[in-house]
Motif scaffolding. Structure first.
Motif, short mmCIF file in Angstrom:
data_model
loop_
_atom_site.label_atom_id
_atom_site.label_comp_id
_atom_site.label_asym_id
_atom_site.label_seq_id
_atom_site.Cartn_x
_atom_site.Cartn_y
_atom_site.Cartn_z
N TYR A 198 -3.56 4.72 -5.17
CA TYR A 198 -3.07 3.97 -4.27
C TYR A 198 -1.87 4.98 -3.64
O TYR A 198 -1.34 5.61 -4.53
CB TYR A 198 -2.63 2.76 -4.58
CG TYR A 198 -3.27 1.70 -5.03
CD1 TYR A 198 -3.81 0.77 -4.25
CD2 TYR A 198 -4.10 1.65 -6.55
CE1 TYR A 198 -4.76 -0.34 -4.55
CE2 TYR A 198 -5.01 0.56 -6.81
CZ TYR A 198 -5.40 -0.13 -5.83
OH TYR A 198 -6.22 -1.22 -5.97
N TYR A 199 -1.65 4.79 -2.38
CA TYR A 199 -0.92 5.79 -1.96
C TYR A 199 -0.30 5.23 -0.44
O TYR A 199 -0.94 4.23 0.02
CB TYR A 199 -1.41 7.00 -1.56
CG TYR A 199 -2.77 7.33 -0.85
CD1 TYR A 199 -2.73 7.69 0.65
CD2 TYR A 199 -3.88 6.86 -1.28
CE1 TYR A 199 -3.53 7.46 1.37
CE2 TYR A 199 -5.04 7.41 -0.43
CZ TYR A 199 -4.96 7.46 0.67
OH TYR A 199 -6.10 7.55 1.46
N THR A 200 0.79 5.61 0.15
CA THR A 200 1.29 5.49 1.41
C THR A 200 1.02 6.84 2.13
O THR A 200 1.33 7.89 1.68
CB THR A 200 2.60 4.87 1.49
OG1 THR A 200 3.41 5.99 0.73
CG2 THR A 200 2.75 3.58 0.80
N SER A 237 4.71 2.66 7.35
CA SER A 237 3.91 3.31 6.52
C SER A 237 2.64 2.57 6.59
O SER A 237 2.48 1.36 6.75
CB SER A 237 4.33 3.21 5.17
OG SER A 237 4.56 1.77 4.66
N TYR A 294 -0.78 1.70 4.09
CA TYR A 294 -0.76 1.53 2.51
C TYR A 294 -2.26 1.60 2.37
O TYR A 294 -3.06 0.72 2.95
CB TYR A 294 -0.41 0.07 1.99
CG TYR A 294 -0.27 0.11 0.28
CD1 TYR A 294 0.29 0.96 -0.35
CD2 TYR A 294 -0.87 -1.05 0.00
CE1 TYR A 294 0.24 0.96 -1.84
CE2 TYR A 294 -0.84 -1.02 -1.49
CZ TYR A 294 -0.39 -0.21 -2.26
OH TYR A 294 -0.28 -0.52 -3.69
N ARG A 297 -5.90 3.24 -0.27
CA ARG A 297 -6.31 3.64 -1.36
C ARG A 297 -7.68 4.51 -1.40
O ARG A 297 -8.27 4.44 -0.21
CB ARG A 297 -6.40 2.57 -2.51
CG ARG A 297 -7.74 1.58 -2.08
CD ARG A 297 -7.96 0.63 -3.34
NE ARG A 297 -9.26 -0.24 -2.97
CZ ARG A 297 -9.54 -1.27 -3.68
NH1 ARG A 297 -8.50 -1.68 -4.62
NH2 ARG A 297 -10.86 -1.94 -3.64
N TYR A 351 1.21 -8.78 -1.10
CA TYR A 351 2.28 -8.11 -0.17
C TYR A 351 3.47 -8.81 0.13
O TYR A 351 3.38 -9.99 0.94
CB TYR A 351 1.71 -7.17 0.85
CG TYR A 351 1.19 -7.82 2.15
CD1 TYR A 351 1.82 -8.25 3.05
CD2 TYR A 351 0.03 -8.36 1.94
CE1 TYR A 351 1.22 -8.77 4.25
CE2 TYR A 351 -0.83 -8.98 3.06
CZ TYR A 351 -0.35 -9.12 4.31
OH TYR A 351 -0.80 -9.82 5.12
#
Length: 737
Positions: free
Chosen positions: A130-132, A141, A143, A145, A190
């Motif tokens: 997972y990353y932004t 941003s 979000y 994966r 979220y």
């Protein structure tokens, strides 16, 4: 009588637009050369407390329906909005417009230092990375994966989970709260805030279909945790006074909420977290100096709470689950700088606590992070942080060390519990942020990322120093300095002197690209760590709170005078900056030694201390009595706060120019504090200043949302700093006639 006075005040306010009055001619109101400063109506408002009576003539700026305004700023009373708009118009015309070219240059410089399509280092969990990331020109941003096997392959297959640019496109304010995938990684929960008031809505999205599941949790604090079963979400409720006061379980199938924990003491805020092992969920309740924690198995629905230890006044503890036990960071037993103990999971008493790392005066234990076979301990000694590693079943420890004179260090997530890898973030005032993965078995460091500065940056062009400034009583105050290597130390350079000084929060010696726009123009950027922070341990914090609060202010002034004495700058050539409680610092030092400063930037300043600490309805007031004192019941606290509260001590002094900011939906420092302070400064010291008030009408404590919109606000502050230092002459900062 009150109604008549109020209507008279309203009439006075409504004549303020463009700074004109009813007696001006039509021609004068159509095209004035520049608006004059607004003058707020003075309406007597007597407050009697502990036998003392004081008058607060600007109390009318507080909307009595402030709770509703937090959620919907359009509900702000017209007369209050009118005054704030007049202040904004004055600041725009006199400061923002007259520094337009410079502000644009500063903004473009700061934006050019940002990698617009930047991305975070992926965190690996459950077969996914997972990353932004950001898109070119994007404010918010994304979000996303990709499979864990492609974690560090930027060209690997990607699934976009949330697109912040699309979600925030039509919002005046937009911010993500917590984001977390379900245990089976099929759903994403979220939180979002669209007002800046920090009231979050939590939704759940189906990752495979991209569809909203219809789950909506309102009035949330932003913190939540998944049940290990994936059938429920535990979330923190925020009450009508803005306090996180309860934990609920939301059953995803039925949509029903079940109360899990409710805190009855308004001085305690509720928190929620899952252990690194993912086996335990913790519920915490605490004020500034007292805490209590409960736990339950993460797979338990409708849980039965287990107490770790009952609350005791001025006793703090935080808990980590490791090696089948609880490891607890605590100040129990007079451990001023904290110690580490362990206890069996069946325990609910301090009597079962066993020392693991005993108290070491002068070495502040900040916290711990657990991997399956290793425990990482964060410490600070001599003002500098470090990481100490201990292996399970082995008492031997080793330290991850660094060589720079001043730096910032933080533990990060990144790997699942069973993986022997530790991630940390490192930076210094001249060294851009680095993300490092540390192999706990081999001690190998893997540099995953260094922040890229597209416009270029050479750390060797800058000098970082750490000095100790003697305060009024001989205490040595840490000061971190950043300057360009060509900037002389001969008293000619202006200094931006930054400080905070409360709650034990230590301002780090980190890397901020925006500062370079001042430093490259000959400024010295100085970070002061006065008493009230924990740069030199917990006692450093204790010596800057309650009846010792003035130490914070004296330390900051001492640091400024020391820089003058050592030839870094000269009196009247320091620009002081601080926000929130750091804004209190700005107001206090302005009253104590206004001639030391050439300008003051006070962001969302906590300056109306006595009134705020006397208003039990405000979100932070009861929890903060241990920090400031309770002036409702304690005569000594009343007198102490009254003696330093900036708003209560405004006088006919030769104040320097000031830039003061605030936000209408700010739940931490309400908008009326900076507004009242600016009004009183202008009334009591009209020949000083000038004073510029800038209130965000659609956002809160953290200013404009979006990474570029935030830069525009920084550009305004730095343009003011350059003007106050005499480096530009497009803005008139001369004293009013």
């Amino acid at each position: 009588m009150r109604l008549a006075a109020h209507l008279a005040g309203l009439a006075a306010v409504t004549t303020l637009f463009s700074g004109c009055t009813m007696t001006q001619t039509l021609a004068e109101t159509v095209a004035p050369p520049l608006p004059s400063a607004p003058v707020a109506a003075r309406i007597d408002h007597e407050i009697t407390q502990l036998g003392h009576t004081r008058n607060d003539p600007y109390a009318w700026l507080k909307d009595e329906n402030w709770q509703e305004v937090m959620r919907d700023p359009s509900l702000l009373k017209p007369e209050i909005r009118g005054y704030l708009e007049a202040e904004n118009a004055f600041t725009k015309a006199r400061l923002e417009d007259t520094t337009g070219a410079l502000r644009e240059t500063l903004f473009n410089e700061m934006r050019a230092r940002i990698k617009e399509d930047d991305s975070s280092v992926p965190s690996i969990h459950g077969g996914w990375a997972y990353y932004t990331r950001y898109r070119e020109g994007g404010e918010y941003s994304i979000y996303a994966r990709r499979p864990a096997s492609d974690a560090f392959n930027p060209d690997g297959p990607e699934t976009i989970l949330l697109d912040g640019d699309a979600m925030g496109k039509d919002q005046d304010y937009f911010a993500f709260g917590e984001l977390e995938a379900s245990p089976d990684h099929t759903l994403l929960a979220y939180g979002t805030d669209t007002k800046g008031s920090e009231y979050y809505e939590i939704r759940v999205k189906n990752i495979e279909t991209g569809e909203d599941t219809g789950v909506l949790i309102e009035n949330a604090y932003g913190a939540f945790e998944w049940s290990a079963t994936g059938k429920a979400i535990f979330w923190v409720f925020r009450d009508t006074n803005g306090r996180p006061s309860a934990v609920y379980q939301r059953d995803l199938a039925s949509g029903e909420d079940t109360l899990v924990y409710e805190e009855k003491d308004p001085g305690f805020f509720v928190g929620l977290g899952t252990s690194e092992s993912e086996e335990v969920i913790f519920i915490s309740a605490g004020g500034h100096t007292t805490s209590e924690a409960y736990w339950f198995p993460a797979d338990e629905l409708n849980p039965v709470l287990r107490l770790i230890a009952p609350r005791q006044t001025d006793n703090e503890y935080s808990v980590t689950h490791w090696d089948g036990q609880f490891y607890i960071t605590t100040n129990t037993g007079g451990a001023v700088d904290f110690k580490l103990v362990r206890a069996p999971m069946t325990s609910s008493s301090r009597e079962d606590w066993e020392d693991v790392i005993p108290h070491r005066p002068g070495t502040l234990l900040l916290g711990v992070h657990a991997q399956k076979d290793y425990l990482a301990v964060m410490e600070r000694e001599g003002g500098l942080p470090r990481i100490v590693i201990q292996k399970r079943g082995d008492e031997a420890r080793h330290t991850i060390s660094f060589d720079e004179a001043a730096y910032d260090l933080d533990l990060d997530g990144g790997y699942e519990y069973h993986v022997p890898m530790l991630r940390f973030d490192y930076a210094s005032p001249s060294t851009p942020d680095q993300v490092v993965d540390y192999n706990l078995d081999t001690h190998e460091r893997i540099l995953r990322k260094t922040r890229e500065i597209p416009s270029g940056h050479n750390p060797a062009d800058y000098v970082v120093e750490r000095i100790m400034a003697p305060s009024w009583d001989g205490a040595e105050v840490p000061v971190t300095l950043l300057r360009h290597k060509t900037t002389p130390v001969d008293g000619t350079a202006p200094v931006l002197l930054y400080g905070y000084g409360s709650y034990g929060i230590t301002i780090p010696a980190d890397f901020r690209t925006g500062r370079l726009s001042l430093v490259d123009r000959g400024f010295i950027y100085a970070i002061v760590n006065p008493r009230g922070e924990m740069a030199k341990g917990y006692q450093w914090y204790l010596d800057g709170k309650l009846d010792k609060k003035t130490n914070t202010f004296k330390d900051f002034i001492a640091a400024g005078n020391y820089l003058v004495e050592k030839g870094y700058t000269r009196r009247g050539h320091l620009i002081a900056q601080g926000g929130s409680a750091g804004g209190l610092l700005m107001g206090a030092v302005a009253n104590m030694d206004p001639g030391l400063f050439g300008g003051i930037i006070a962001a969302v300043p906590f300056v109306d201390v006595l009134n705020t600490m006397s208003d039990e309805s405000l979100p932070l007031t009861p929890p903060e009595w241990p920090e400031w004192g309770n002036p409702l019941t304690d005569e000594a606290a009343y007198q102490t706060i009254l003696a330093y509260s900036p708003y209560d001590n405004v006088a006919a002094l030769d104040y320097p120019p000031m830039l003061i900011t605030g936000g209408v939906t700010d739940p931490r420092v309400t908008y009326w504090e900076p507004s009242k302070w600016a009004a009183k400064l202008r009334a009591e010291a009209p020949k000083a200043g000038p004073y510029f008030l800038r209130i965000n009408l659609d956002s809160g404590h953290f200013g404009a949302s979006g990474r570029f919109e935030g830069l525009k606000e920084t550009a305004i502050e730095y343009a003011f700093a350059l003007a106050a230092a005499g480096q530009i002459d497009t803005v008139d900062l001369s004293k009013p006639e």
